[in-house]
Design an enzyme around this catalytic site. Structure first.
Site, short mmCIF file in Angstrom:
data_model
loop_
_atom_site.label_atom_id
_atom_site.label_comp_id
_atom_site.label_asym_id
_atom_site.label_seq_id
_atom_site.Cartn_x
_atom_site.Cartn_y
_atom_site.Cartn_z
N CYS A 236 42.03 48.41 49.11
CA CYS A 236 42.43 49.06 47.85
C CYS A 236 43.88 48.78 47.46
CB CYS A 236 42.20 50.56 47.94
SG CYS A 236 40.51 50.96 48.38
N HIS B 126 46.46 54.01 42.82
CA HIS B 126 45.09 53.67 43.21
C HIS B 126 44.21 54.90 42.99
CE1 HIS B 126 41.56 52.51 45.23
NE2 HIS B 126 41.76 53.27 46.29
N ASN C 121 36.08 54.99 42.58
CA ASN C 121 37.04 54.18 43.35
C ASN C 121 36.59 52.72 43.28
OD1 ASN C 121 38.53 52.83 45.28
ND2 ASN C 121 38.32 54.41 46.84
O1 UT7 Z 1 40.30 53.94 48.58
C1 UT7 Z 1 40.78 54.45 49.77
C2 UT7 Z 1 39.75 55.08 50.59
N1 UT7 Z 1 39.17 56.31 50.18
C3 UT7 Z 1 39.81 57.47 50.13
O2 UT7 Z 1 40.99 57.54 50.05
C4 UT7 Z 1 39.01 58.74 50.23
C5 UT7 Z 1 39.74 59.74 51.09
N2 UT7 Z 1 38.96 60.93 51.36
C6 UT7 Z 1 38.47 61.75 50.40
O3 UT7 Z 1 38.62 61.48 49.24
C7 UT7 Z 1 37.77 63.01 50.83
O4 UT7 Z 1 37.99 63.25 52.21
C8 UT7 Z 1 36.23 62.99 50.56
C9 UT7 Z 1 35.98 63.03 49.06
C10 UT7 Z 1 35.62 61.74 51.17
C11 UT7 Z 1 35.57 64.22 51.18
O5 UT7 Z 1 36.19 65.40 50.68
P1 UT7 Z 1 36.61 66.58 51.66
O6 UT7 Z 1 37.17 67.64 50.83
O7 UT7 Z 1 37.48 65.97 52.73
O8 UT7 Z 1 35.22 67.05 52.20
P2 UT7 Z 1 34.71 67.14 53.71
O9 UT7 Z 1 34.46 65.79 54.25
O10 UT7 Z 1 35.60 68.07 54.48
O11 UT7 Z 1 33.33 67.89 53.52
C12 UT7 Z 1 33.26 69.25 53.08
C13 UT7 Z 1 31.80 69.64 53.02
C14 UT7 Z 1 31.04 69.31 54.30
O12 UT7 Z 1 30.07 70.34 54.50
P3 UT7 Z 1 30.35 71.53 55.54
O13 UT7 Z 1 30.61 70.89 56.85
O14 UT7 Z 1 31.54 72.27 54.99
O15 UT7 Z 1 29.10 72.32 55.47
C15 UT7 Z 1 30.34 68.04 53.96
O16 UT7 Z 1 29.15 67.85 54.71
O17 UT7 Z 1 31.16 68.92 51.96
C16 UT7 Z 1 30.03 68.21 52.49
N3 UT7 Z 1 29.89 66.97 51.77
C17 UT7 Z 1 29.22 66.86 50.62
N4 UT7 Z 1 28.56 67.77 49.89
C18 UT7 Z 1 27.99 67.35 48.74
C19 UT7 Z 1 30.42 65.75 52.08
N5 UT7 Z 1 30.09 64.85 51.13
C20 UT7 Z 1 29.35 65.52 50.22
C21 UT7 Z 1 28.74 65.13 49.01
N6 UT7 Z 1 28.07 66.06 48.31
N7 UT7 Z 1 28.81 63.88 48.53
#
Ligand code: UT7
Length: 307
Positions: free
Chosen positions: A108, A232, A262
Protein backbone atom coordinates in the site's frame (compact mmCIF):
# COMPACT_ATOMS: atom_id res chain seq x y z
CA UNK A 1 16.77 20.50 -9.51
CA UNK A 2 13.28 19.19 -8.85
CA UNK A 3 10.20 17.24 -9.68
CA UNK A 4 6.87 18.60 -10.85
CA UNK A 5 3.58 16.74 -10.84
CA UNK A 6 2.24 17.44 -14.28
CA UNK A 7 -0.83 15.32 -14.98
CA UNK A 8 -3.09 12.84 -13.22
CA UNK A 9 -5.47 10.10 -14.31
CA UNK A 10 -7.48 7.24 -12.89
CA UNK A 11 -8.94 3.96 -14.11
CA UNK A 12 -11.79 2.21 -12.30
CA UNK A 13 -13.85 -0.91 -13.04
CA UNK A 14 -17.56 -0.19 -13.65
CA UNK A 15 -18.81 -2.88 -11.29
CA UNK A 16 -19.78 -1.52 -7.87
CA UNK A 17 -20.09 -3.98 -4.99
CA UNK A 18 -21.95 -2.49 -2.04
CA UNK A 19 -21.75 -3.57 1.60
CA UNK A 20 -25.34 -4.68 1.23
CA UNK A 21 -24.39 -7.03 -1.58
CA UNK A 22 -21.56 -8.55 0.49
CA UNK A 23 -23.95 -9.01 3.40
CA UNK A 24 -26.01 -11.37 1.25
CA UNK A 25 -23.21 -13.97 1.14
CA UNK A 26 -21.11 -13.13 4.21
CA UNK A 27 -21.85 -12.96 7.93
CA UNK A 28 -21.45 -9.17 7.95
CA UNK A 29 -23.56 -6.02 7.60
CA UNK A 30 -23.45 -2.58 6.05
CA UNK A 31 -23.56 -1.18 9.56
CA UNK A 32 -20.49 -3.15 10.78
CA UNK A 33 -18.40 -2.38 7.69
CA UNK A 34 -19.30 1.33 7.58
CA UNK A 35 -18.80 1.81 11.32
CA UNK A 36 -15.53 -0.13 11.66
CA UNK A 37 -13.91 0.90 8.38
CA UNK A 38 -15.81 3.76 6.71
CA UNK A 39 -16.19 1.68 3.54
CA UNK A 40 -19.60 1.66 1.85
CA UNK A 41 -18.80 0.21 -1.55
CA UNK A 42 -15.83 -0.83 -3.71
CA UNK A 43 -15.11 -1.35 -7.39
CA UNK A 44 -14.35 -4.87 -8.63
CA UNK A 45 -12.96 -5.97 -12.00
CA UNK A 46 -10.26 -5.44 -14.58
CA UNK A 47 -6.62 -6.26 -14.03
CA UNK A 48 -3.48 -4.40 -13.02
CA UNK A 49 -2.66 -4.01 -16.70
CA UNK A 50 -6.09 -3.02 -18.02
CA UNK A 51 -6.79 -0.51 -15.24
CA UNK A 52 -3.23 0.80 -15.37
CA UNK A 53 -3.54 1.45 -19.10
CA UNK A 54 -6.66 3.60 -18.56
CA UNK A 55 -5.10 5.59 -15.69
CA UNK A 56 -1.81 6.01 -17.56
CA UNK A 57 -3.47 7.21 -20.75
CA UNK A 58 -5.59 9.69 -18.82
CA UNK A 59 -2.54 11.05 -16.96
CA UNK A 60 -0.55 11.57 -20.17
CA UNK A 61 -3.53 13.37 -21.72
CA UNK A 62 -4.05 15.46 -18.58
CA UNK A 63 -0.40 16.51 -18.74
CA UNK A 64 -0.91 17.63 -22.35
CA UNK A 65 1.78 15.20 -23.52
CA UNK A 66 2.17 12.52 -26.13
CA UNK A 67 3.31 8.94 -25.44
CA UNK A 68 6.66 9.75 -27.07
CA UNK A 69 7.34 12.29 -24.32
CA UNK A 70 7.53 9.61 -21.59
CA UNK A 71 11.05 8.33 -20.76
CA UNK A 72 10.22 5.72 -18.14
CA UNK A 73 7.22 3.91 -16.66
CA UNK A 74 7.23 2.88 -13.00
CA UNK A 75 4.25 0.74 -12.01
CA UNK A 76 3.42 0.20 -8.36
CA UNK A 77 1.43 -2.98 -7.92
CA UNK A 78 0.97 -5.77 -5.40
CA UNK A 79 -1.20 -7.72 -7.81
CA UNK A 80 0.58 -7.93 -11.18
CA UNK A 81 -1.29 -9.86 -13.86
CA UNK A 82 1.43 -12.52 -13.79
CA UNK A 83 4.37 -13.33 -11.53
CA UNK A 84 6.54 -12.98 -14.62
CA UNK A 85 6.77 -10.91 -16.75
CA UNK A 86 6.20 -7.68 -14.86
CA UNK A 87 3.01 -5.81 -15.74
CA UNK A 88 4.73 -2.49 -16.55
CA UNK A 89 6.05 -3.60 -19.98
CA UNK A 90 2.55 -4.81 -20.93
CA UNK A 91 1.05 -1.45 -19.92
CA UNK A 92 3.81 0.36 -21.83
CA UNK A 93 3.10 -1.75 -24.89
CA UNK A 94 -0.65 -1.07 -24.79
CA UNK A 95 -0.07 2.65 -24.32
CA UNK A 96 2.42 2.74 -27.20
CA UNK A 97 5.29 3.87 -24.96
CA UNK A 98 8.76 3.20 -26.27
CA UNK A 99 10.73 3.34 -23.02
CA UNK A 100 12.01 1.43 -20.02
CA UNK A 101 9.42 0.12 -17.60
CA UNK A 102 9.34 -1.84 -14.37
CA UNK A 103 7.17 -2.89 -11.45
CA UNK A 104 7.68 -1.81 -7.85
CA UNK A 105 6.02 -3.76 -5.05
CA UNK A 106 5.80 -1.96 -1.72
CA UNK A 107 2.16 -2.94 -1.11
CA UNK A 108 0.00 0.00 0.00
CA UNK A 109 3.03 2.32 0.12
CA UNK A 110 3.72 1.37 -3.49
CA UNK A 111 2.70 4.60 -5.19
CA UNK A 112 4.86 6.63 -2.83
CA UNK A 113 7.81 4.30 -3.37
CA UNK A 114 7.26 4.60 -7.13
CA UNK A 115 7.26 8.41 -6.92
CA UNK A 116 10.47 8.30 -4.92
CA UNK A 117 12.00 5.94 -7.50
CA UNK A 118 10.91 8.28 -10.27
CA UNK A 119 12.51 11.20 -8.45
CA UNK A 120 15.82 9.33 -8.56
CA UNK A 121 15.35 8.46 -12.22
CA UNK A 122 14.73 12.14 -13.01
CA UNK A 123 18.04 12.96 -11.36
CA UNK A 124 19.82 10.62 -13.74
CA UNK A 125 18.75 12.11 -17.03
CA UNK A 126 15.11 11.13 -17.57
CA UNK A 127 12.76 14.04 -18.26
CA UNK A 128 9.23 12.69 -17.83
CA UNK A 129 8.18 9.61 -15.93
CA UNK A 130 4.77 7.99 -15.84
CA UNK A 131 4.05 6.62 -12.37
CA UNK A 132 1.06 4.30 -12.04
CA UNK A 133 -0.47 2.54 -9.06
CA UNK A 134 -2.73 -0.26 -10.24
CA UNK A 135 -4.34 -3.09 -8.33
CA UNK A 136 -6.58 -6.06 -8.94
CA UNK A 137 -6.84 -7.07 -5.28
CA UNK A 138 -10.21 -8.80 -5.76
CA UNK A 139 -8.46 -11.62 -7.62
CA UNK A 140 -6.58 -12.53 -4.43
CA UNK A 141 -9.51 -12.23 -2.05
CA UNK A 142 -11.27 -15.25 -0.60
CA UNK A 143 -14.81 -14.00 -1.03
CA UNK A 144 -16.00 -16.27 1.78
CA UNK A 145 -13.58 -14.61 4.27
CA UNK A 146 -15.33 -11.61 5.81
CA UNK A 147 -12.07 -10.38 7.36
CA UNK A 148 -10.60 -9.40 3.98
CA UNK A 149 -13.53 -9.39 1.54
CA UNK A 150 -15.11 -6.28 3.03
CA UNK A 151 -11.90 -4.24 2.87
CA UNK A 152 -10.34 -4.45 -0.59
CA UNK A 153 -11.19 -3.01 -3.99
CA UNK A 154 -9.73 -2.63 -7.50
CA UNK A 155 -8.59 0.51 -9.30
CA UNK A 156 -5.68 2.52 -10.67
CA UNK A 157 -4.29 6.03 -10.45
CA UNK A 158 -1.40 7.65 -12.28
CA UNK A 159 0.72 10.78 -12.44
CA UNK A 160 3.28 12.20 -14.84
CA UNK A 161 6.37 13.55 -13.09
CA UNK A 162 8.54 16.05 -14.92
CA UNK A 163 12.09 17.21 -14.35
CA UNK A 164 12.41 20.91 -13.55
CA UNK A 165 15.75 22.54 -12.87
CA UNK A 166 14.15 25.65 -11.42
CA UNK A 167 12.28 24.17 -8.44
CA UNK A 168 10.42 21.24 -6.97
CA UNK A 169 6.98 20.14 -5.79
CA UNK A 170 8.47 17.44 -3.56
CA UNK A 171 9.91 19.02 -0.42
CA UNK A 172 10.66 15.91 1.63
CA UNK A 173 10.41 12.15 1.56
CA UNK A 174 10.62 9.62 4.39
CA UNK A 175 10.41 5.93 3.59
CA UNK A 176 10.87 2.85 5.72
CA UNK A 177 10.30 -0.86 5.97
CA UNK A 178 10.28 -3.53 8.67
CA UNK A 179 10.32 -7.10 7.44
CA UNK A 180 10.02 -8.47 10.97
CA UNK A 181 6.31 -7.64 10.56
CA UNK A 182 6.01 -9.49 7.22
CA UNK A 183 3.58 -12.10 8.55
CA UNK A 184 1.00 -9.52 9.60
CA UNK A 185 -0.37 -9.08 6.10
CA UNK A 186 0.39 -11.67 3.45
CA UNK A 187 -0.73 -13.33 0.26
CA UNK A 188 1.09 -16.61 -0.39
CA UNK A 189 1.57 -18.00 -3.89
CA UNK A 190 -1.74 -19.44 -5.00
CA UNK A 191 -3.41 -18.19 -1.82
CA UNK A 192 -5.43 -15.24 -0.61
CA UNK A 193 -4.78 -12.09 1.40
CA UNK A 194 -4.70 -12.65 5.14
CA UNK A 195 -4.16 -10.09 7.86
CA UNK A 196 -3.82 -9.57 11.57
CA UNK A 197 -6.02 -6.48 11.33
CA UNK A 198 -5.65 -5.25 14.88
CA UNK A 199 -1.85 -5.34 14.85
CA UNK A 200 -1.64 -3.75 11.38
CA UNK A 201 -3.96 -1.01 12.61
CA UNK A 202 -1.79 -0.33 15.67
CA UNK A 203 1.46 -0.22 13.74
CA UNK A 204 -0.06 1.75 10.87
CA UNK A 205 -0.99 4.68 13.09
CA UNK A 206 2.49 4.69 14.60
CA UNK A 207 4.46 4.62 11.34
CA UNK A 208 2.20 7.17 9.65
CA UNK A 209 2.57 9.61 12.55
CA UNK A 210 6.35 9.09 12.88
CA UNK A 211 7.12 9.34 9.16
CA UNK A 212 4.75 12.28 8.65
CA UNK A 213 6.34 14.19 11.52
CA UNK A 214 9.79 13.56 10.08
CA UNK A 215 8.65 14.60 6.60
CA UNK A 216 7.19 17.87 7.95
CA UNK A 217 10.36 18.56 9.88
CA UNK A 218 12.58 18.04 6.83
CA UNK A 219 10.26 20.27 4.75
CA UNK A 220 10.30 22.84 7.56
CA UNK A 221 6.51 23.04 7.78
CA UNK A 222 4.19 22.60 10.76
CA UNK A 223 0.87 20.71 10.89
CA UNK A 224 -0.86 24.12 10.61
CA UNK A 225 0.85 24.68 7.26
CA UNK A 226 -0.53 21.44 5.79
CA UNK A 227 -3.56 22.34 3.69
CA UNK A 228 -4.42 18.78 2.70
CA UNK A 229 -3.57 15.27 3.86
CA UNK A 230 -3.72 12.62 1.15
CA UNK A 231 -3.47 9.36 3.10
CA UNK A 232 -3.55 5.73 2.10
CA UNK A 233 -7.16 4.62 2.33
CA UNK A 234 -7.32 1.51 4.52
CA UNK A 235 -9.68 2.45 7.33
CA UNK A 236 -11.15 5.83 8.23
CA UNK A 237 -10.41 5.08 11.89
CA UNK A 238 -6.70 4.78 11.09
CA UNK A 239 -6.85 8.10 9.19
CA UNK A 240 -8.68 9.79 12.08
CA UNK A 241 -6.30 8.43 14.73
CA UNK A 242 -3.20 9.47 12.75
CA UNK A 243 -4.38 12.96 11.80
CA UNK A 244 -5.57 13.60 15.34
CA UNK A 245 -2.13 12.72 16.69
CA UNK A 246 -0.53 14.91 14.03
CA UNK A 247 -2.80 17.81 15.00
CA UNK A 248 -4.38 18.15 11.56
CA UNK A 249 -8.20 18.38 11.45
CA UNK A 250 -10.14 15.77 9.44
CA UNK A 251 -11.65 18.57 7.28
CA UNK A 252 -8.21 18.87 5.72
CA UNK A 253 -8.03 15.16 4.90
CA UNK A 254 -9.12 13.38 1.72
CA UNK A 255 -11.32 10.30 2.21
CA UNK A 256 -12.32 8.14 -0.75
CA UNK A 257 -12.42 4.72 0.88
CA UNK A 258 -16.19 5.03 1.31
CA UNK A 259 -16.46 4.57 -2.48
CA UNK A 260 -13.38 2.53 -3.38
CA UNK A 261 -12.38 0.56 -0.27
CA UNK A 262 -8.69 -0.17 0.18
CA UNK A 263 -7.05 -0.19 -3.26
CA UNK A 264 -3.46 -0.52 -1.99
CA UNK A 265 -0.99 1.20 -4.36
CA UNK A 266 -3.83 2.99 -6.12
CA UNK A 267 -5.42 4.64 -3.13
CA UNK A 268 -3.20 7.73 -2.89
CA UNK A 269 -3.45 8.74 -6.59
CA UNK A 270 -7.20 7.98 -6.52
CA UNK A 271 -7.52 10.25 -3.47
CA UNK A 272 -5.42 12.95 -5.11
CA UNK A 273 -7.60 12.85 -8.23
CA UNK A 274 -10.75 13.13 -6.13
CA UNK A 275 -9.30 16.12 -4.26
CA UNK A 276 -8.41 17.85 -7.49
CA UNK A 277 -11.86 17.24 -8.97
CA UNK A 278 -13.33 18.84 -5.87
CA UNK A 279 -11.08 21.91 -6.15
CA UNK A 280 -8.99 20.97 -3.12
CA UNK A 281 -5.58 21.06 -4.86
CA UNK A 282 -4.43 24.68 -5.07
CA UNK A 283 -1.22 26.08 -6.43
CA UNK A 284 1.17 27.11 -3.65
CA UNK A 285 -0.53 24.97 -1.00
CA UNK A 286 1.10 22.19 0.98
CA UNK A 287 0.00 18.58 1.08
CA UNK A 288 1.12 15.62 3.13
CA UNK A 289 0.98 12.30 1.29
CA UNK A 290 1.35 9.30 3.54
CA UNK A 291 1.01 5.55 3.12
CA UNK A 292 1.70 2.27 4.90
CA UNK A 293 1.14 -1.35 4.15
CA UNK A 294 2.30 -4.93 3.98
CA UNK A 295 5.99 -5.51 4.46
CA UNK A 296 5.56 -3.49 6.55
CA UNK A 297 6.42 -0.50 4.45
CA UNK A 298 5.62 3.17 4.93
CA UNK A 299 6.24 6.48 3.19
CA UNK A 300 5.42 10.12 3.81
CA UNK A 301 6.15 13.17 1.67
CA UNK A 302 5.41 16.87 1.88
CA UNK A 303 4.66 18.48 -1.47
CA UNK A 304 3.87 22.00 -2.54
CA UNK A 305 1.77 22.15 -5.69
CA UNK A 306 3.06 24.38 -8.45
CA UNK A 307 0.02 23.92 -10.68
O1 UT7 B 1 -3.71 -1.29 3.66
C1 UT7 B 1 -3.06 -1.66 4.82
C2 UT7 B 1 -3.61 -2.86 5.44
N1 UT7 B 1 -4.90 -2.83 6.05
C3 UT7 B 1 -5.20 -2.14 7.15
O2 UT7 B 1 -4.56 -1.21 7.51
C4 UT7 B 1 -6.36 -2.60 7.98
C5 UT7 B 1 -6.03 -2.48 9.44
N2 UT7 B 1 -7.04 -3.05 10.31
C6 UT7 B 1 -8.33 -2.65 10.32
O3 UT7 B 1 -8.72 -1.81 9.56
C7 UT7 B 1 -9.25 -3.25 11.35
O4 UT7 B 1 -8.50 -3.97 12.32
C8 UT7 B 1 -10.33 -4.20 10.74
C9 UT7 B 1 -11.32 -3.38 9.92
C10 UT7 B 1 -9.66 -5.25 9.87
C11 UT7 B 1 -11.10 -4.91 11.85
O5 UT7 B 1 -11.68 -3.94 12.72
P1 UT7 B 1 -11.57 -4.11 14.30
O6 UT7 B 1 -12.29 -2.98 14.89
O7 UT7 B 1 -10.11 -4.27 14.63
O8 UT7 B 1 -12.39 -5.41 14.54
P2 UT7 B 1 -11.94 -6.77 15.25
O9 UT7 B 1 -11.02 -7.52 14.36
O10 UT7 B 1 -11.51 -6.48 16.65
O11 UT7 B 1 -13.32 -7.54 15.34
C12 UT7 B 1 -14.38 -7.09 16.18
C13 UT7 B 1 -15.53 -8.06 16.03
C14 UT7 B 1 -15.11 -9.51 16.20
O12 UT7 B 1 -16.19 -10.20 16.84
P3 UT7 B 1 -16.14 -10.50 18.42
O13 UT7 B 1 -14.90 -11.28 18.66
O14 UT7 B 1 -16.12 -9.15 19.08
O15 UT7 B 1 -17.40 -11.26 18.65
C15 UT7 B 1 -14.99 -10.00 14.79
O16 UT7 B 1 -15.21 -11.40 14.67
O17 UT7 B 1 -16.08 -7.94 14.72
C16 UT7 B 1 -16.08 -9.23 14.08
N3 UT7 B 1 -15.85 -9.03 12.67
C17 UT7 B 1 -16.82 -8.78 11.80
N4 UT7 B 1 -18.14 -8.64 11.95
C18 UT7 B 1 -18.87 -8.36 10.85
C19 UT7 B 1 -14.65 -9.05 12.01
N5 UT7 B 1 -14.85 -8.79 10.70
C20 UT7 B 1 -16.18 -8.62 10.55
C21 UT7 B 1 -16.99 -8.33 9.43
N6 UT7 B 1 -18.31 -8.22 9.62
N7 UT7 B 1 -16.49 -8.15 8.19
Amino acid sequence: MGVRFKGWGIGLPDRIVTNEELSQTLDTSDEWIAERTGIRERRVGGSAVSLGVIAGRNAIQDAGLLVGDIDFLVLATTTPDRLCPASAPMIANELGLNCASMDVNAACSGFMYAVRTAQGLLETGNRRILVIGSENLSRWVDWSDRNMAVLLGDGAGAAVLEYDETGTDVLSFVLGSDGSAADLLTCEHGGYFQMDGKEVFRRAVRVVVDSAEQAMKIADVSPDDINLVIPHQANVRIIKAATQRLGIPMERTVVTLDRYGNTSSSSIPLAFFDARQNGRIKSGEYALMTGFGAGMTWASAVVRWSR
